[in-house]
Scaffold this motif. Structure first.
Motif, PDB file in Angstrom:
ATOM      1  N   ILE A 236       0.844  -1.203   0.000  1.00 43.90           N
ATOM      2  CA  ILE A 236       0.000   0.000   0.000  1.00 43.90           C
ATOM      3  C   ILE A 236       0.879   1.253   0.000  1.00 43.90           C
ATOM      4  CG2 ILE A 236      -1.553   1.364   1.479  1.00 43.90           C
ATOM      5  CD1 ILE A 236      -2.724  -1.483   2.341  1.00 43.90           C
ATOM      6  N   HIS A 237       1.852   1.273   0.901  1.00 43.72           N
ATOM      7  CA  HIS A 237       2.736   2.444   0.958  1.00 43.72           C
ATOM      8  C   HIS A 237       3.568   2.572  -0.324  1.00 43.72           C
ATOM      9  CE1 HIS A 237       1.740   3.717   4.969  1.00 43.72           C
ATOM     10  NE2 HIS A 237       1.998   2.524   5.474  1.00 43.72           N
ATOM     11  N   ARG A 238       4.033   1.438  -0.841  1.00 43.67           N
ATOM     12  CA  ARG A 238       4.872   1.500  -2.044  1.00 43.67           C
ATOM     13  C   ARG A 238       4.071   1.993  -3.245  1.00 43.67           C
ATOM     14  NH1 ARG A 238       8.649  -3.290  -4.490  1.00 43.67           N
ATOM     15  NH2 ARG A 238       6.792  -3.540  -5.777  1.00 43.67           N
TER      16      ARG A 238
ATOM     17  N   VAL B 289       1.197  11.931  -1.059  1.00 41.93           N
ATOM     18  CA  VAL B 289       1.749  12.255   0.253  1.00 41.93           C
ATOM     19  C   VAL B 289       0.933  11.524   1.324  1.00 41.93           C
ATOM     20  CG1 VAL B 289       2.134  14.110   1.939  1.00 41.93           C
ATOM     21  CG2 VAL B 289       2.660  14.486  -0.484  1.00 41.93           C
ATOM     22  N   TYR B 290       1.639  10.786   2.191  1.00 42.80           N
ATOM     23  CA  TYR B 290       0.993  10.032   3.273  1.00 42.80           C
ATOM     24  C   TYR B 290       0.690  10.983   4.430  1.00 42.80           C
ATOM     25  CZ  TYR B 290       0.708   6.352   6.958  1.00 42.80           C
ATOM     26  OH  TYR B 290       0.336   5.525   7.992  1.00 42.80           O
ATOM     27  N   LEU B 291      -0.562  11.071   4.817  1.00 43.52           N
ATOM     28  CA  LEU B 291      -0.952  11.926   5.937  1.00 43.52           C
ATOM     29  C   LEU B 291      -1.366  11.093   7.139  1.00 43.52           C
ATOM     30  CD1 LEU B 291      -3.248  14.709   4.400  1.00 43.52           C
ATOM     31  CD2 LEU B 291      -0.797  14.820   4.874  1.00 43.52           C
ATOM     32  N   HIS B 292      -0.847  11.462   8.309  1.00 42.58           N
ATOM     33  CA  HIS B 292      -1.365  10.902   9.554  1.00 42.58           C
ATOM     34  C   HIS B 292      -2.447  11.848  10.051  1.00 42.58           C
ATOM     35  CE1 HIS B 292       2.824   8.951  10.033  1.00 42.58           C
ATOM     36  NE2 HIS B 292       1.968   8.053   9.581  1.00 42.58           N
ATOM     37  N   THR B 293      -3.682  11.522   9.770  1.00 48.00           N
ATOM     38  CA  THR B 293      -4.765  12.410  10.201  1.00 48.00           C
ATOM     39  C   THR B 293      -5.080  12.146  11.678  1.00 48.00           C
ATOM     40  OG1 THR B 293      -6.348  10.818   9.290  1.00 48.00           O
ATOM     41  CG2 THR B 293      -5.696  12.631   7.881  1.00 48.00           C
ATOM     42  N   PRO B 294      -5.681  13.128  12.364  1.00 50.82           N
ATOM     43  CA  PRO B 294      -5.876  13.000  13.815  1.00 50.82           C
ATOM     44  C   PRO B 294      -6.775  11.812  14.196  1.00 50.82           C
ATOM     45  CG  PRO B 294      -6.273  15.255  13.084  1.00 50.82           C
ATOM     46  CD  PRO B 294      -6.153  14.422  11.853  1.00 50.82           C
TER      47      PRO B 294
ATOM     48  N   ALA C  25       8.231   8.418   6.782  1.00 51.99           N
ATOM     49  CA  ALA C  25       7.323   7.295   7.033  1.00 51.99           C
ATOM     50  C   ALA C  25       7.594   6.176   6.029  1.00 51.99           C
ATOM     51  CB  ALA C  25       5.870   7.751   6.947  1.00 51.99           C
ATOM     52  N   PHE C  26       7.761   6.545   4.770  1.00 51.68           N
ATOM     53  CA  PHE C  26       8.018   5.505   3.774  1.00 51.68           C
ATOM     54  C   PHE C  26       9.368   4.839   4.028  1.00 51.68           C
ATOM     55  CE2 PHE C  26       9.404   3.872  -0.372  1.00 51.68           C
ATOM     56  CZ  PHE C  26       8.398   2.939  -0.538  1.00 51.68           C
ATOM     57  N   ALA C  27      10.376   5.634   4.365  1.00 54.79           N
ATOM     58  CA  ALA C  27      11.706   5.072   4.631  1.00 54.79           C
ATOM     59  C   ALA C  27      11.675   4.124   5.831  1.00 54.79           C
ATOM     60  CB  ALA C  27      12.718   6.200   4.861  1.00 54.79           C
TER      61      ALA C  27
ATOM     62  N   ASP D 200      21.796   2.085  12.488  1.00 54.64           N
ATOM     63  CA  ASP D 200      21.498   1.858  11.066  1.00 54.64           C
ATOM     64  C   ASP D 200      20.178   2.514  10.673  1.00 54.64           C
ATOM     65  OD1 ASP D 200      23.768   0.369  10.890  1.00 54.64           O
ATOM     66  OD2 ASP D 200      22.765  -1.582  10.758  1.00 54.64           O
ATOM     67  N   PHE D 201      19.193   2.366  11.537  1.00 57.21           N
ATOM     68  CA  PHE D 201      17.854   2.893  11.269  1.00 57.21           C
ATOM     69  C   PHE D 201      17.873   4.417  11.121  1.00 57.21           C
ATOM     70  CE2 PHE D 201      13.979   4.742  13.183  1.00 57.21           C
ATOM     71  CZ  PHE D 201      13.065   4.353  12.229  1.00 57.21           C
ATOM     72  N   ILE D 202      18.477   5.069  12.095  1.00 59.72           N
ATOM     73  CA  ILE D 202      18.484   6.542  12.066  1.00 59.72           C
ATOM     74  C   ILE D 202      19.225   7.045  10.838  1.00 59.72           C
ATOM     75  CG2 ILE D 202      19.398   8.583  13.243  1.00 59.72           C
ATOM     76  CD1 ILE D 202      18.802   7.108  15.875  1.00 59.72           C
ATOM     77  N   GLN D 203      20.362   6.434  10.542  1.00 61.34           N
ATOM     78  CA  GLN D 203      21.133   6.892   9.378  1.00 61.34           C
ATOM     79  C   GLN D 203      20.385   6.604   8.080  1.00 61.34           C
ATOM     80  OE1 GLN D 203      25.109   5.279  10.016  1.00 61.34           O
ATOM     81  NE2 GLN D 203      25.688   7.122  11.162  1.00 61.34           N
ATOM     82  N   TYR D 204      19.683   5.484   8.025  1.00 59.64           N
ATOM     83  CA  TYR D 204      18.932   5.113   6.818  1.00 59.64           C
ATOM     84  C   TYR D 204      17.834   6.126   6.511  1.00 59.64           C
ATOM     85  CZ  TYR D 204      16.185   2.002   3.706  1.00 59.64           C
ATOM     86  OH  TYR D 204      15.506   1.451   2.639  1.00 59.64           O
ATOM     87  N   ILE D 205      17.057   6.481   7.527  1.00 55.93           N
ATOM     88  CA  ILE D 205      15.930   7.375   7.228  1.00 55.93           C
ATOM     89  C   ILE D 205      16.409   8.806   6.974  1.00 55.93           C
ATOM     90  CG2 ILE D 205      14.234   5.914   8.409  1.00 55.93           C
ATOM     91  CD1 ILE D 205      14.140   7.942  10.663  1.00 55.93           C
ATOM     92  N   ILE D 206      17.488   9.218   7.626  1.00 53.75           N
ATOM     93  CA  ILE D 206      18.040  10.555   7.338  1.00 53.75           C
ATOM     94  C   ILE D 206      18.598  10.590   5.920  1.00 53.75           C
ATOM     95  CG2 ILE D 206      19.944  12.130   7.897  1.00 53.75           C
ATOM     96  CD1 ILE D 206      19.410  11.546  10.832  1.00 53.75           C
ATOM     97  N   ARG D 207      19.315   9.553   5.533  1.00 54.20           N
ATOM     98  CA  ARG D 207      19.872   9.503   4.174  1.00 54.20           C
ATOM     99  C   ARG D 207      18.740   9.566   3.149  1.00 54.20           C
ATOM    100  NH1 ARG D 207      22.333   4.908   4.502  1.00 54.20           N
ATOM    101  NH2 ARG D 207      24.180   5.853   5.411  1.00 54.20           N
TER     102      ARG D 207
END
Lengths: 420, 420
Positions: free
Chosen positions: A141-143, A151-156, B138-140, B261-268
């Motif tokens: 779904i995300h892919r 754009v993925y939104l986290h709605t309240p 979120a996707f990353a 690894d996680f933090i660096q992956y999503i920042i990259r």
């Protein structure tokens, strides 16, 4: 040695390499053959331990016990698997009392029984398969949306609004239940509640997503929504995750294309990534159906149904055409439908399944529903009777997607709100 | 013609091709140059309309109006953009009264003001950038865990459990607030509530994720969690999305490797996919900081901070070493720390930032905290004083990840529960 997952070992073509594996014992026979599962896939890996393994260790190899095993992946001598692991070292990470472990029934435990041992449910084949498939679908779904620039939104989740009056709502409060503060009119004084007003759990992220679409063109939500309806059916849940795409410039045809592409994309992803899980679930369903009377059984198996949705272009018909087809149908003429058929009805499952499974033999998108059975914000058609709504009907289920083109003409929208 | 997104046009190297674009007018000058934005990226696309365009159309080209334009992508004559669109046809999809549209201030609207027009916030550069970056992160997050074979779990939002007593909880109920049914002891009779018992919003998916890890080896949650704490700080939210990985066989070092690894992956991923948004936010932050006294300003800009986290191997030290460093530090000796420093304290932001920004000049993972300031379920170390916990400290923020190896020795766990 770094741990290797069982799925990766079973997917490799080669053998004769060293591994460390960790997982839980599914069975142990002849003091020699361990069926080990680590949840990475449905299949167990066969581990063969030496007959001179320390008896202190062997006695702890019981169903449910957690092990770490160093060994070599070798071609399997026995039937049922291509490779097995010849253990060089077995370490007991966690013991499991075989007298007390409730998951060693030879027969499949019932879902009702598993509710009572919910902390162990994930270790069964059924829950394992369901949750691995659910994972894959969530990722697909995300892919899908990411590839298309949504754009993925986290709605309240906590909100003061009721979207479309979709059902009963759960109240969210920090006021004392025993003694909630009273307002002057005798009602509750929600100014003293956490947010200074009355709030509930969201029934839909649609309102916020629509605002997002008016800025990002294409957005989607995928999050939990809540309905406090006291219905005990397979189609009602108090808490469930819902997907809501909103696109700024789509007309009804664009919406249909998007929904069809989306459904086929996620089904294809699951078939490619979770074949083993789906085959298990298909077999399980087939066994379950054997308990039912002949006429209630599905004509198609699970995999067949998925491939049916994947490989057929969805039929697109108007509601008016759908009603005409039903009125011409044999079950209608033979009075086999339980519910009435006439223009204006909200179609029942039996009608939807007739269209999909008997008449068209493919998924069906029904468009242009009577305005009186759809929401006020759906775009009014020229005929003054119908709106630009769609429902997608799938085999064995009925409606799986509902949507519409929104009314963008303010005066028509306001007029419709007054009427309702 | 199918619509092309502005982002795609700006990313292409070529020009001289036909397009349809749709979006919202950001500005219109000289009756000829439209800056059009469709939310697919921060940048506007310049559209040049012919001077003989129908005046009835021209008069509706105002800030906030929604347009559909057919035209040709051509090299730009003016400065500031490589290409522009020469319009062949302009269609007004939605008009916008320029007298009433609140987003045309030349100066940047304040965040407080934007709260009052929340339905339009997404159309500002700031909210646009924040939500595009949030989407990418979120996707990353999902891609990172999926690549490693973690199973994504949707843990329950409505629950009867309190995880670790993480804070005040929101009650979820369908009982009437005015007149909730009373039990014999005078309290509320929650047997009449929706789930037949008292329920609240989850503060953590940890308990359910731990059960999942005991079957799938590696799972993660990513969903909304709730805290009813009445704190107005930048670090407290009543509703926020939290990521909780749980791994069956990890020790503390494995957890540290995973988190790093996680933090660096999503920042990259964000730096690669959202450069323009991040540069805008960096510039915005810099302008904001100029309003602050010199000593409160960050030493690093936003992009610099992200690259600092990406390009430095995280320093790993024990809590005991961290306290020693603080006791040897110049700010401690010169009594510049506001809060006390001694073994046993819960480090404050000023201490964490000293370690990261002044002493090590890289992200820092602090391990083996005193057991009395951490949760009961964290694995007890041999020394009898500390537990296998980690906090990851980042520049400008302090703690961004907290975790631990869980206590797997039942008797030690039970003993610790009795002590607390």
């Amino acid at each position: 040695m770094a741990r290797t997952k069982i799925k990766d070992i079973l997917q490799r073509e080669d053998n004769e390499y060293s591994v460390n594996i960790k997982g839980w014992v599914r069975s142990f026979r002849n003091n020699q053959f361990i069926a080990l599962n680590d949840g990475s896939c449905m299949s167990n890996l066969q581990v063969v331990i030496s007959l001179d393994t320390d008896p202190e260790i062997v006695k702890h190899i019981t169903s449910g016990a957690s092990l770490s095993i160093d060994g070599t992946v070798v071609p399997s001598q026995g039937k049922g698997q291509k490779v097995e692991v010849k253990a060089a070292k077995v370490e007991i990470l966690g013991t499991c009392d075989p007298e007390k472990f409730p998951l060693q029934l030879k027969n499949r435990p019932s879902l009702e029984y598993l509710r009572e041992i919910a902390h162990l449910r994930f270790r069964t084949n059924t829950f394992g398969a369901v949750f691995r498939v659910r994972h894959s679908l969530a990722f697909a779904i995300h892919r899908f949306f990411n590839e298309r620039g949504f754009v993925y939104l986290h709605t309240p989740i906590i909100t003061a609004s009721d979207a479309e009056g979709a059902g009963e709502m759960f109240r969210v409060t920090t006021l004392p239940m025993e003694n909630a503060p009273k307002a002057e009119d005798g009602g509750i004084d929600y100014r003293e509640d956490f947010f200074g007003r009355s709030t509930n759990l969201t029934v839909s992220g649609q309102l916020e997503a629509e605002l997002g679409a008016m800025a990002f063109s294409e957005v989607y939500t995928f999050g939990p929504t809540f309905r406090a309806e006291n219905s005990n059916t397979a189609r009602h849940l108090a808490e469930f995750w819902m997907i809501e795409p909103e696109v700024a410039f789509n007309d009804l045809k664009d919406n249909m294309d998007l929904a069809e592409d989306f459904i086929q994309y996620i089904i294809r992803y699951a078939l490619e990534n979770n074949r083993e899980d789906l085959e298990f679930l298909a077999q399980r369903l087939e066994e379950e159906e054997k308990q039912k009377p002949q006429q209630e059984r599905s004509e198609m198996g699970l995999i067949e149904k998925l491939e049916f949705v994947l490989n057929n272009k969805f039929e697109r018909i108007t509601y008016t055409e759908a009603i005409d087809i039903l009125l011409q149908s044999t079950p209608y003429k033979k009075k086999k439908f339980q519910y009435e058929v006439k223009w204006g009805i909200d179609m029942q499952s039996e009608h939807e399944r007739y269209l999909v499974e008997k008449h068209f033999k493919k998924p069906v998108i029904v468009t242009d529903y009577p305005k009186d059975i759809k929401s006020f914000y759906m775009r009014q058609n020229e005929d003054g009777k119908t709106v630009a709504a769609i429902d997608i009907l799938a085999p064995g289920i009925g409606e799986i997607v509902g949507g519409s083109q929104r009314e963008e003409r303010l005066e028509l929208l306001e007029q419709r709100m007054k009427e309702m």
